[in-house]
Write an enzyme that holds these catalytic residues in place. Structure first.
Site, PDB file in Angstrom:
ATOM      1  N   ASN A  81       2.119  -5.932   3.374  1.00 30.90           N
ATOM      2  CA  ASN A  81       1.216  -6.904   3.990  1.00 30.90           C
ATOM      3  C   ASN A  81       1.648  -8.309   3.601  1.00 30.90           C
ATOM      4  O   ASN A  81       1.923  -8.572   2.426  1.00 30.90           O
ATOM      5  CB  ASN A  81      -0.223  -6.659   3.539  1.00 30.90           C
ATOM      6  CG  ASN A  81      -0.726  -5.289   3.950  1.00 30.90           C
ATOM      7  OD1 ASN A  81      -1.032  -5.073   5.109  1.00 30.90           O
ATOM      8  ND2 ASN A  81      -0.793  -4.361   3.006  1.00 30.90           N
ATOM      9  N   HIS A 123       3.037   0.765   3.268  1.00 28.09           N
ATOM     10  CA  HIS A 123       2.853  -0.388   4.140  1.00 28.09           C
ATOM     11  C   HIS A 123       2.905  -1.673   3.332  1.00 28.09           C
ATOM     12  O   HIS A 123       2.387  -1.736   2.216  1.00 28.09           O
ATOM     13  CB  HIS A 123       1.513  -0.295   4.873  1.00 28.09           C
ATOM     14  CG  HIS A 123       1.404   0.899   5.765  1.00 28.09           C
ATOM     15  ND1 HIS A 123       0.208   1.303   6.332  1.00 28.09           N
ATOM     16  CD2 HIS A 123       2.333   1.783   6.196  1.00 28.09           C
ATOM     17  CE1 HIS A 123       0.410   2.389   7.067  1.00 28.09           C
ATOM     18  NE2 HIS A 123       1.693   2.702   6.995  1.00 28.09           N
ATOM     19  N   ASP A 153      -6.757   8.124   1.548  1.00 32.26           N
ATOM     20  CA  ASP A 153      -6.454   7.665   2.892  1.00 32.26           C
ATOM     21  C   ASP A 153      -5.919   8.858   3.678  1.00 32.26           C
ATOM     22  O   ASP A 153      -4.809   9.342   3.417  1.00 32.26           O
ATOM     23  CB  ASP A 153      -5.416   6.544   2.843  1.00 32.26           C
ATOM     24  CG  ASP A 153      -5.211   5.888   4.205  1.00 32.26           C
ATOM     25  OD1 ASP A 153      -6.022   6.148   5.115  1.00 32.26           O
ATOM     26  OD2 ASP A 153      -4.246   5.116   4.346  1.00 32.26           O
ATOM     27  N   ARG A 195      -2.680 -11.199   9.044  1.00 34.26           N
ATOM     28  CA  ARG A 195      -2.047 -10.350   8.035  1.00 34.26           C
ATOM     29  C   ARG A 195      -1.034  -9.490   8.767  1.00 34.26           C
ATOM     30  O   ARG A 195      -1.400  -8.639   9.573  1.00 34.26           O
ATOM     31  CB  ARG A 195      -3.074  -9.455   7.326  1.00 34.26           C
ATOM     32  CG  ARG A 195      -2.445  -8.425   6.386  1.00 34.26           C
ATOM     33  CD  ARG A 195      -3.523  -7.588   5.712  1.00 34.26           C
ATOM     34  NE  ARG A 195      -4.277  -6.792   6.661  1.00 34.26           N
ATOM     35  CZ  ARG A 195      -4.222  -5.471   6.787  1.00 34.26           C
ATOM     36  NH1 ARG A 195      -3.391  -4.772   6.043  1.00 34.26           N
ATOM     37  NH2 ARG A 195      -4.990  -4.840   7.657  1.00 34.26           N
ATOM     38  N   GLU A 214       0.864  -1.186   0.000  1.00 36.93           N
ATOM     39  CA  GLU A 214       0.000   0.000   0.000  1.00 36.93           C
ATOM     40  C   GLU A 214       0.903   1.240   0.000  1.00 36.93           C
ATOM     41  O   GLU A 214       1.791   1.339   0.833  1.00 36.93           O
ATOM     42  CB  GLU A 214      -0.874   0.051   1.251  1.00 36.93           C
ATOM     43  CG  GLU A 214      -1.573  -1.234   1.644  1.00 36.93           C
ATOM     44  CD  GLU A 214      -2.085  -1.160   3.068  1.00 36.93           C
ATOM     45  OE1 GLU A 214      -2.328  -0.050   3.581  1.00 36.93           O
ATOM     46  OE2 GLU A 214      -2.224  -2.217   3.693  1.00 36.93           O
ATOM     47  N   GLU A 271      -4.048   6.954  -2.181  1.00 37.98           N
ATOM     48  CA  GLU A 271      -3.334   5.701  -1.906  1.00 37.98           C
ATOM     49  C   GLU A 271      -3.669   4.658  -2.962  1.00 37.98           C
ATOM     50  O   GLU A 271      -4.830   4.482  -3.346  1.00 37.98           O
ATOM     51  CB  GLU A 271      -3.681   5.157  -0.523  1.00 37.98           C
ATOM     52  CG  GLU A 271      -3.013   3.811  -0.227  1.00 37.98           C
ATOM     53  CD  GLU A 271      -3.230   3.319   1.185  1.00 37.98           C
ATOM     54  OE1 GLU A 271      -3.616   2.148   1.342  1.00 37.98           O
ATOM     55  OE2 GLU A 271      -3.015   4.109   2.129  1.00 37.98           O
TER      56      GLU A 271
END
Length: 490
Positions: A152, A150, A91, A234, A4, A96
């Site tokens: 994940n 980010h 976001d 996650r 992200e 984003e």
């Protein structure tokens, strides 16, 4: 796995411009150009649980900061699911791009770069109405604001979270020397003169925690799997930079997933724990020579590169027992090469790592013009490095000149703008949006809600590796959404 990225945003000549409204223009203009709905209700928030903590409790809603309530839609903010299975939305105060879930580090890089093309097109579309918008794939404005990239990763639910914290923290501290994007200035507001490896290091205040926009922790504890909660976690990683260089991005995703395999197998066993992780995070970031020694809990002192070699040895032992594959071999070949370069001369990694490529450009200006690190011209170059416009971005010009190692092809990245990964549930999500957009009421990572004659049908997708191209080919061949839903058994 997936990435992200919140993009830095500005309006040329208008520093007072509302970033939330401007970010909405980015999302809505791109969606309108491609016939997609980017309005209230496009994203399904019903399965999101941002206040669940991996340590075994949930934060009360009345104690949470508003920025943590990501399961509450903010009316008026643009939000759209793309035909490649990605999410494009506003976001907080940034546009984003959240890539679709993929199975390999290489595919993660491809789909992250596809997000750059999406954002670049949005900028081009908005440029027809001056002053337009400028977007930056970076993580700080150099004046105290920080925004996230980010990662994940799917993680076995049976893995004790305390083990994740213990054995992953030293790796996150050390991997900065590979995945850092570089930054002019020391301290949150760049109040100190100098250059550091990671643009985000100075913004972290805790070792473990649930927050992402304040009191940022090295290990984020958000327990929101977007998958079967009985089988998976996650792992939401916030301690990283936005990478433009393919090698850095591949190593970010690939080495982290390999270390997670070690953690799941309990192959680290606390042998690399640090005495003071937060202090070590800054010590590593503030030393572009890569020679700073950080103290381990057992009293040993090691450089970040030595720590990474220690993890690399454990990875080799693990793969010796369980076997490797082509995707892993690609990651390890680049990891071995890059660590060797960093060990001998960090500046020799300028073709592979963002922080080194940026430093080489900045040092050139310093040498030519005698500039001190506090010179605002260097800060301007720092920001310009990540400008996504091909004619303006310093990185873009370096890559065009052949000064950056390219692992992806323009063709596969372009295809990923509209085509979802074939081996995850993103395939079904993206194809439903492409072929049945008027009937898609909302979507999320683990569900799609469709309008059918009898009312509403919800397709649940709790297994990220299911419902790929082969598994859904027969169902998606049907013409009507009703037939598709029936064929899927929803």
């Amino acid at each position: 796995m997936g990435i992200e990225t919140e993009y830095g945003i500005s309006v040329p000549g208008q520093p007072w411009a509302d970033p939330v409204q401007t970010s909405g223009l980015v999302v809505s203009r791109y969606a309108r150009e491609h016939g997609l709905r980017a309005t209230h209700g496009a994203w399904d928030y019903s399965d999101e649980q941002p206040l669940h903590d991996a340590r075994g409790f949930s934060m009360p809603r009345d104690e949470a900061d508003p920025t943590q309530l990501t399961d509450e839609e903010q009316p008026g903010l643009a939000n759209v699911v793309l035909t490649n299975g990605a999410r494009l939305y506003v976001d907080h105060a940034h546009p984003e791009y959240s890539s679709p879930e993929v199975m390999t580090p290489h595919d993660a890089v491809v789909h992250d770069r596809a997000g750059e093309l999406v954002m670049r097109e949005a900028v081009e579309l908005l440029s027809t109405r001056p002053p337009g918008v400028t977007l930056y794939k970076n993580n700080t404005d150099g004046k105290g604001a920080s925004y996230g990239t980010h990662e994940n990763y799917l993680l076995d639910r049976a893995t004790p979270f305390a083990r994740v914290v213990r054995d992953l923290t030293p790796f996150f501290v050390a991997r900065q020397v590979v995945i850092g994007a570089g930054r002019v200035g020391l301290g949150r507001e760049s109040e100190g003169a100098g250059y550091q490896i990671c643009s985000r290091a100075d913004f972290f205040e805790a070792e473990v925690g649930l927050e992402t926009t304040f009191r940022r922790p090295i290990i984020n504890t958000r327990d929101e799997p977007h998958a079967d909660p009985d089988r998976y976690r996650r792992l939401h990683v916030i301690v990283g930079d936005a990478n433009l260089a393919d090698v850095a991005n591949l190593l970010k995703m690939g080495s982290t997933s390999l270390v997670l395999a070690l953690v799941e197998a309990d192959a680290v066993r606390g042998r690399l724990a640090l005495r003071d992780p937060l202090r070590a995070l800054r010590e590593v970031s503030h030393d572009p020579t890569c020679t700073a020694l950080v103290e381990l809990a057992d009293g040993r002192r090691m450089t970040a590169v030595q720590l990474l070699w220690a993890y690399r040895e454990l990875i080799g032992e693990h793969l010796g027992r369980h076997g490797s594959d082509e995707a892993t071999d690609e990651v390890l070949a680049h990891l071995d090469r890059v660590l060797t370069l960093l060990e001998s001369d960090p500046m020799s990694a300028a073709k592979d790592l963002d922080w080194v490529a940026k430093l080489s450009i900045l040092q050139g200006y310093r040498d030519r013009d005698g500039l001190a690190w506090g010179d605002p011209r260097l800060q301007a170059v720092d920001i310009q490095y990540s400008d996504i416009r091909p004619a303006k971005g310093v990185f873009a010009r370096l890559e065009a000149a052949g000064r950056i190692t390219r692992l992806t092809t323009p063709e596969e990245v372009e295809a990923a703008v509209t085509t979802p990964p074939a081996d995850t549930r993103a395939w079904l999500r993206g194809r439903l949006v492409r072929d049945h957009a008027p009937d898609v009421i909302s979507a999320s990572w683990d569900s799609v809600v469709l309008r059918v004659p009898r009312g509403v049908a919800r397709i649940s997708m709790p297994e990220p590796t299911a419902l790929g191209r082969d598994a859904t080919a027969a169902a998606l061949a049907h013409e009507t959404v009703t037939e598709v839903v029936e064929a899927l058994g929803a």
